[in-house]
Design a protein around this motif. Sequence first.
Motif: not given
Length: 385
Positions: A61-64, A269
């Motif tokens: 879940t940590h990415r864009y 984003s």
Amino acid sequence: MKPSSRLDRLPPYLFAELERKIAEKKAAGVDVISLGIGDPDTPTPAPVIEALALAAADPGTHRYPSNRGRPELRAAFAGFYARRFGVELDPDTEIIPALGAKECVFNLNLAFLDPDSVALAADPGYPVYTGGPLLAGSEAVLMPLVPELGFAPDLDAIDGDVAARARLLYINYPNNPTGAVVPEGLFERAVEFGREHDVLIVHDASYTETTYDGYVAPSFLETPGAKDVGVEVFSLSKGWNMTGWRTAAIVGNADAVSTYWKLKTNIDSGQFEAVQLATVRALEDGPPAEMPAIYQRRRDLVCVALREIGVDVTPPKGTIYVWAPVPDGHTSASYCQLVLEESGVVVSPGGAYGPNGEGFFRISLTIDDARLSEAVERLRGSLGG
Ligand SMILES: Cc1ncc(COP(=O)(O)O)c(C=O)c1O
């Protein structure tokens, strides 16, 4: 340093004088109780917090994120709309998550308005319906909410030239600040108006889950033809006690949803995926069942006390606010200052929500019972006859 001229176009901040007075009182040692802002005091449901913690621990879940939102989230909004409102939504084309209703409403102005066009905005109303168009280089034309029409705007009274220039029309029921629920026939008339004038109808559904006395608020999209001309902005902020999480969605007309998405891909984003997954849990569980009874009890406490001090108030069937006329001889600002002066209690002047809010004040019910009881006792003690 020179700020942009678009900021100069915003009207003066109407709470400024009240805020100065509050600061003065606090500096003088007064224990000020604020019934001003509508920000639920009760925590977000525990399972939603657990879902967030679990999702946040997953590096996936940590990415864009994608601005379209995770498929599970769009499916969860579709499932909620089907169960709660009987409205069918296509998760692929008719739903995009938003970072709160405020972001969504603001960006709709950028997405749809040009300098020669206008947005139609309820007066009194949520300030972003008027500030948003100004910041987008356009303007809002106010539609007075008529108390005799149940706080509906009279769409037949809108000038032909204005209707021709209108691209957006904002409505919001249950309504902030008046507490009104949707008057019979208004949604149907709004659909006709949208068709007649090629205007996107935007229904702000921030308060559909906070209703009382057995009243169940409808979605605008239940209205026949609504999806042809309109969208709904649905927020979890108030109904689920999630104002800090920034989680909402725009649902409805596929072209409008896609236009919003196109704009948004250039601005932000998307939403942290752990918040998206927690929102799935919230939508699946539904809003916390205990909240309506809590607000209803507070509402009754406030309305009884207001009556005792001579304020002629009608208990609202929805929202988290009580909207009441100021006693004779006062403006809304002078009455709010008197209340602060005499009892150390902050209430909002109706004029801050538009010219037609003048003559009213708003009390928010989002404060714990003990403080609210104290505020009510102070009102009785200092302003009672
Ligand atoms: C009518 C209305 N719309 C939108 C909002 C903002 O909601 P959100 O927290 O989802 O941005 C509010 C908050 O007070 C509101 O009253």
